[in-house]
Design an enzyme around this catalytic site. Structure first.
Site, PDB file in Angstrom:
ATOM      1  N   HIS A  72      31.811 -51.433  -0.405  1.00  0.00           N
ATOM      2  CA  HIS A  72      31.929 -52.724   0.278  1.00  0.00           C
ATOM      3  C   HIS A  72      31.115 -52.676   1.564  1.00  0.00           C
ATOM      4  CE1 HIS A  72      35.582 -54.936  -1.596  1.00  0.00           C
ATOM      5  NE2 HIS A  72      34.834 -54.371  -2.515  1.00  0.00           N
ATOM      6  N   TYR A 200      40.672 -60.909   5.275  1.00  0.00           N
ATOM      7  CA  TYR A 200      41.760 -60.776   6.254  1.00  0.00           C
ATOM      8  C   TYR A 200      42.003 -62.180   6.825  1.00  0.00           C
ATOM      9  CZ  TYR A 200      41.290 -55.639   6.412  1.00  0.00           C
ATOM     10  OH  TYR A 200      41.267 -54.297   6.095  1.00  0.00           O
ATOM     11  N   PRO A 292      48.899 -51.087   8.740  1.00  0.00           N
ATOM     12  CA  PRO A 292      47.779 -50.958   7.794  1.00  0.00           C
ATOM     13  C   PRO A 292      46.649 -51.973   7.997  1.00  0.00           C
ATOM     14  CG  PRO A 292      49.783 -51.681   6.675  1.00  0.00           C
ATOM     15  CD  PRO A 292      50.153 -51.429   8.080  1.00  0.00           C
ATOM     16  N   LYS A 296      43.512 -47.696   8.440  1.00  0.00           N
ATOM     17  CA  LYS A 296      43.281 -46.420   9.119  1.00  0.00           C
ATOM     18  C   LYS A 296      44.279 -45.328   8.756  1.00  0.00           C
ATOM     19  CE  LYS A 296      39.657 -47.614  10.837  1.00  0.00           C
ATOM     20  NZ  LYS A 296      38.914 -47.404   9.619  1.00  0.00           N
ATOM     21  N   TYR A 384      35.958 -49.991  11.865  1.00  0.00           N
ATOM     22  CA  TYR A 384      36.448 -50.164  10.491  1.00  0.00           C
ATOM     23  C   TYR A 384      35.814 -49.128   9.546  1.00  0.00           C
ATOM     24  CZ  TYR A 384      38.436 -52.628   6.495  1.00  0.00           C
ATOM     25  OH  TYR A 384      39.166 -52.948   5.367  1.00  0.00           O
TER      26      TYR A 384
HETATM   27  P1  FAS Z   1      52.526 -39.194   2.712  1.00  0.00           P
HETATM   28  O1  FAS Z   1      53.783 -39.815   3.273  1.00  0.00           O
HETATM   29  O2  FAS Z   1      51.659 -39.964   1.798  1.00  0.00           O
HETATM   30  O3  FAS Z   1      52.917 -37.860   1.909  1.00  0.00           O
HETATM   31  C1  FAS Z   1      53.919 -36.980   2.397  1.00  0.00           C
HETATM   32  C2  FAS Z   1      54.488 -36.236   1.204  1.00  0.00           C
HETATM   33  O4  FAS Z   1      55.445 -35.285   1.675  1.00  0.00           O
HETATM   34  C3  FAS Z   1      55.227 -37.168   0.247  1.00  0.00           C
HETATM   35  O5  FAS Z   1      54.750 -36.993  -1.075  1.00  0.00           O
HETATM   36  C4  FAS Z   1      56.693 -36.751   0.384  1.00  0.00           C
HETATM   37  O6  FAS Z   1      57.384 -36.841  -0.842  1.00  0.00           O
HETATM   38  C5  FAS Z   1      56.574 -35.315   0.827  1.00  0.00           C
HETATM   39  N1  FAS Z   1      57.725 -34.854   1.620  1.00  0.00           N
HETATM   40  C6  FAS Z   1      58.372 -35.515   2.611  1.00  0.00           C
HETATM   41  N2  FAS Z   1      59.362 -34.747   3.105  1.00  0.00           N
HETATM   42  C7  FAS Z   1      59.329 -33.560   2.411  1.00  0.00           C
HETATM   43  C8  FAS Z   1      60.102 -32.368   2.463  1.00  0.00           C
HETATM   44  N3  FAS Z   1      61.110 -32.250   3.335  1.00  0.00           N
HETATM   45  N4  FAS Z   1      59.805 -31.366   1.603  1.00  0.00           N
HETATM   46  C9  FAS Z   1      58.759 -31.500   0.728  1.00  0.00           C
HETATM   47  N5  FAS Z   1      57.993 -32.603   0.626  1.00  0.00           N
HETATM   48  C10 FAS Z   1      58.283 -33.625   1.472  1.00  0.00           C
HETATM   49  N6  FAS Z   1      47.414 -46.800   4.734  1.00  0.00           N
HETATM   50  C11 FAS Z   1      46.317 -47.577   4.584  1.00  0.00           C
HETATM   51  O7  FAS Z   1      45.236 -47.163   5.032  1.00  0.00           O
HETATM   52  N7  FAS Z   1      46.399 -48.810   3.955  1.00  0.00           N
HETATM   53  C12 FAS Z   1      47.584 -49.271   3.434  1.00  0.00           C
HETATM   54  O8  FAS Z   1      47.647 -50.370   2.884  1.00  0.00           O
HETATM   55  C13 FAS Z   1      48.749 -48.497   3.567  1.00  0.00           C
HETATM   56  N8  FAS Z   1      49.953 -48.936   3.052  1.00  0.00           N
HETATM   57  C14 FAS Z   1      51.075 -48.151   3.227  1.00  0.00           C
HETATM   58  C15 FAS Z   1      52.340 -48.555   2.726  1.00  0.00           C
HETATM   59  C16 FAS Z   1      53.482 -47.766   2.908  1.00  0.00           C
HETATM   60  C17 FAS Z   1      54.839 -48.222   2.375  1.00  0.00           C
HETATM   61  C18 FAS Z   1      53.376 -46.543   3.609  1.00  0.00           C
HETATM   62  C19 FAS Z   1      54.607 -45.690   3.846  1.00  0.00           C
HETATM   63  C20 FAS Z   1      52.138 -46.130   4.105  1.00  0.00           C
HETATM   64  C21 FAS Z   1      50.983 -46.919   3.902  1.00  0.00           C
HETATM   65  N9  FAS Z   1      49.722 -46.513   4.365  1.00  0.00           N
HETATM   66  C22 FAS Z   1      48.606 -47.261   4.225  1.00  0.00           C
HETATM   67  C23 FAS Z   1      49.572 -45.284   5.035  1.00  0.00           C
HETATM   68  C24 FAS Z   1      49.498 -44.219   3.980  1.00  0.00           C
HETATM   69  O9  FAS Z   1      48.404 -44.472   3.143  1.00  0.00           O
HETATM   70  C25 FAS Z   1      49.454 -42.901   4.691  1.00  0.00           C
HETATM   71  O10 FAS Z   1      48.516 -42.909   5.743  1.00  0.00           O
HETATM   72  C26 FAS Z   1      49.171 -41.770   3.753  1.00  0.00           C
HETATM   73  O11 FAS Z   1      50.115 -41.817   2.722  1.00  0.00           O
HETATM   74  C27 FAS Z   1      49.226 -40.500   4.565  1.00  0.00           C
HETATM   75  O12 FAS Z   1      49.289 -39.445   3.683  1.00  0.00           O
HETATM   76  P2  FAS Z   1      50.185 -38.152   4.009  1.00  0.00           P
HETATM   77  O13 FAS Z   1      49.969 -37.744   5.416  1.00  0.00           O
HETATM   78  O14 FAS Z   1      49.914 -37.204   2.899  1.00  0.00           O
HETATM   79  O15 FAS Z   1      51.703 -38.662   3.974  1.00  0.00           O
HETATM   80  C1  PHB Z   2      44.734 -52.240   0.348  1.00  0.00           C
HETATM   81  O1  PHB Z   2      43.836 -52.500  -0.477  1.00  0.00           O
HETATM   82  O2  PHB Z   2      45.871 -51.839   0.001  1.00  0.00           O
HETATM   83  C2  PHB Z   2      44.451 -52.419   1.811  1.00  0.00           C
HETATM   84  C3  PHB Z   2      43.163 -52.697   2.212  1.00  0.00           C
HETATM   85  C4  PHB Z   2      42.903 -52.863   3.572  1.00  0.00           C
HETATM   86  C5  PHB Z   2      43.939 -52.763   4.483  1.00  0.00           C
HETATM   87  C6  PHB Z   2      45.237 -52.475   4.069  1.00  0.00           C
HETATM   88  C7  PHB Z   2      45.496 -52.300   2.725  1.00  0.00           C
HETATM   89  O3  PHB Z   2      43.690 -52.940   5.820  1.00  0.00           O
END
Ligand code: FAS
Ligand code: PHB
Length: 389
Positions: A72, A200, A292, A296, A384
Site C-alpha cells: 500500500h 480512516y 490501534p 503501531k 505511519y
Molecule cells: P501478544 O499479546 O500478541 O502475545 C502474547 C502471548 O503470550 C499470547 O499468545 C498469550 O497467550 C501468551 N501469554 C500471556 N501470558 C502468558 C503466560 N503467563 N504464560 C505463557 N504464555 C502467556 N495492533 C495493530 O497494529 N493493529 C490492530 O488492529 C490491533 N488490534 C488489536 C486488537 C486487540 C484485541 C489486541 C489485544 C491487540 C491489538 N493490536 C493491534 C496490537 C497487537 O497486534 C499487539 O501489538 C501484538 O499482538 C503484540 O504481540 P505480542 O507482544 O507477541 O503480544
Molecule cells: C487492520 O487491518 O486490522 C488495521 C489496519 C490499520 C489500523 C488498525 C487495524 O490502524
C-alpha cells in the site's frame, strides 16, 4: 531442561525473536499458555512496516508474506463527505504492506515446528526465578508435571496480561497509562474491500476504519461505547453504521456480508519503564500498548525484537553486553514516538464524549491543515511507514 534464552509468550514477539535467534544458532524455548489454534484465532493487526518485513526476511520466514501480501503506497483520510489521500510513497519513498498478524504468526509457528520442542504450547503456571542472578530459570506446568527450564536470559513476550512485567518490583517500575472513553468494534467479512487503500474516517457519528486482508476478506471497525458488547451489534446494524460514517460514494460501493469474526477492543496507551530487570527483557505488548489507530502495536513489538535480538547476538558472539545494557533505552526511545503518533491519530479521528464545539473546530482545522500542507502530510507518512530502528 536448559536453553540459552527462555521466551515467555508465543505471540508474534516471542515467535519472531525465537526464529531470529535460531538463524544464529542461539537456542531458545518459547512457552505459550494457549494452543497454536487459539493464538491464530485472535484477529488483530493488519499493517506491517518495512522494518517488520525486513525482520521476517532476516528470519527466513517471508516467502508466503512476499507472495501474498499487498503493498500500500498510501491511505485515505475522510471527514464527513470530504476525503484526501496521504501518498506515503511520494512523501517518504516507502510503503507499508497489508498482511494480517494471524498470517505472520502462522508462518512463525510453521517455521518453529521444523525445530522440535522449540515452542511448547498449552503450558500453565509459567514463572521466572532468580532474575537478578547470573543463573535465572523458569518453571512451568505441562501435562501435569512441573518443569524447570534453566537459561541465561528470559524474554518476557507475554503481552499486556502476562506475568513478566510483574517481575519488576513495583517500586522499581514506572507505568504510564492513558485510557480512551470508547472501544473499536471490529468485523471480518468475506467480502471485497470497499477501496484499494485503507480509509480512516472521522465522522460526526464517530470513527470508522475500512481495511482488508486480501481481495475477498475485509476488516472494518467502528468506534463504539465501552459498555457495548459484540452481541449488541447485529451485522445489519454494523453495516448501516459503517455506511453512515464513510463518504457517500464509498458507502454506495460497500459490499456487505455475514461477519465471520466480531469483537470489541478497548483502547489504551501504556508504557512500562524500564524494559529490563536483571536477566529479564520485556518485549512487545508486555511493555507497551497503543490504540490501534496508527497501526503501531505489532510494528513496535518488531523494533523491540530487533534491539533484543541484536543485543543477544552481540553477547553470544562477541561477549559484549553493550546491546543488552542499552536495550531498554533504545527500545523506549522508539516506543514513545509510536505512542505519540498513535495518540495523535486517535485524537484526530475519533469523537470524544467531552468534546466542546471549540474542540470540534480545532479537530477540523487539524484535518484541513493536513489536507492542504505537504509538510504535515510528510510527518504523518514518516510515522505511519515506520520511523528508523
Ligand atoms: P501478544 O499479546 O500478541 O502475545 C502474547 C502471548 O503470550 C499470547 O499468545 C498469550 O497467550 C501468551 N501469554 C500471556 N501470558 C502468558 C503466560 N503467563 N504464560 C505463557 N504464555 C502467556 N495492533 C495493530 O497494529 N493493529 C490492530 O488492529 C490491533 N488490534 C488489536 C486488537 C486487540 C484485541 C489486541 C489485544 C491487540 C491489538 N493490536 C493491534 C496490537 C497487537 O497486534 C499487539 O501489538 C501484538 O499482538 C503484540 O504481540 P505480542 O507482544 O507477541 O503480544
Ligand atoms: C487492520 O487491518 O486490522 C488495521 C489496519 C490499520 C489500523 C488498525 C487495524 O490502524
Amino acid at each position: 531442561m536448559r536453553t540459552q534464552v527462555a521466551i515467555i509468550g508465543g505471540g508474534p514477539s516471542g515467535l519472531l525473536l525465537s526464529q531470529l535467534l535460531h538463524t544464529k544458532g542461539i537456542a531458545s524455548v518459547v512457552l505459550e499458555r494457549r494452543s497454536r489454534d487459539y493464538v491464530l484465532s485472535r484477529i488483530r493487526a493488519g499493517i506491517l512496516e518495512t522494518g517488520f518485513v525486513n525482520l521476517m526476511r532476516e528470519a527466513g520466514v517471508a516467502e508466503r508474506m512476499d507472495r501474498e501480501s499487498y503493498v500500500h503506497d498510501g491511505t485515505v483520510i475522510s471527514y464527513g463527505n470530504e476525503e484526501f489521500e496521504i501518498d506515503f510513497k511520494a512523501l517518504t519513498g516507502t510503503s507499508v504492506i497489508v498482511y494480517g498478524q494471524t498470517e505472520v504468526t502462522r508462518d512463525l509457528y510453521d517455521a518453529a515446528e521444523a525445530d522440535e520442542g522449540r515452542v511448547i504450547t498449552e503450558v500453565s503456571g509459567v514463572m521466572p526465578h532468580d532474575l537478578e542472578t547470573d543463573a535465572p530459570y523458569v518453571t512451568f506446568m505441562k501435562d501435569g508435571k512441573v518443569i524447570r527450564l534453566d537459561c541465561d536470559y528470559v524474554a518476557g513476550c507475554d503481552g499486556f496480561h502476562g506475568v513478566s512485567r510483574q517481575q519488576i518490583p513495583e517500586d522499581k517500575r514506572r507505568e504510564f497509562e492513558k485510557t480512551y472513553p470508547f472501544g473499536w468494534l471490529g468485523v471480518l467479512s468475506e467480502t471485497p474491500p470497499v477501496h484499494d487503500e485503507l480509509i480512516y474516517a472521522n465522522s460526526e457519528r464517530g470513527f470508522a476504519l475500512c481495511s482488508m486482508r486480501h481481495a475477498n476478506l475485509s476488516r472494518y471497525y467502528v468506534q463504539c461505547p465501552l459498555a457495548d458488547k459484540p452481541e449488541d451489534w447485529s451485522d445489519e446494524r454494523f453495516w448501516q453504521e459503517l455506511k453512515r460514517r464513510i463518504p457517500a460514494h464509498h458507502a454506495e460501493n460497500l459490499v456487505t456480508g455475514p461477519s465471520i469474526e466480531k469483537s470489541i477492543a478497548p483502547l489504551r496507551s501504556f508504557v512500562c519503564e524500564p524494559m529490563r530487570w536483571g536477566r529479564l527483557f520485556l518485549c512487545g505488548d508486555a511493555a507497551h500498548i497503543v490504540p490501534p489507530t496508527g497501526a503501531k502495536g505489532l510494528n513496535t513489538a518488531a523494533s523491540d525484537v530487533h534491539y533484543l535480538y541484536h543485543g543477544l547476538v552481540q553477547f553470544y558472539e562477541e561477549k559484549d553486553n553493550e546491546g543488552l545494557d542499552r536495550y531498554s533505552e533504545k527500545a523506549l526511545a522508539r516506543i514513545w514516538k509510536a505512542e505519540r503518533f498513535s495518540w495523535w491519530m486517535t485524537t484526530l479521528l475519533h469523537r470524544f464524549p467531552d468534546q466542546t464545539d471549540f474542540d470540534l473546530r480545532i479537530q477540523r482545522a487539524d484535518l484541513e491543515f493536513l489536507r492542504s500542507n505537504e509538510a504535515a502530510q510528510r510527518v504523518l507518512a514518516e510515522n505511519y511507514v515506520g520511523l528508523p530502528y
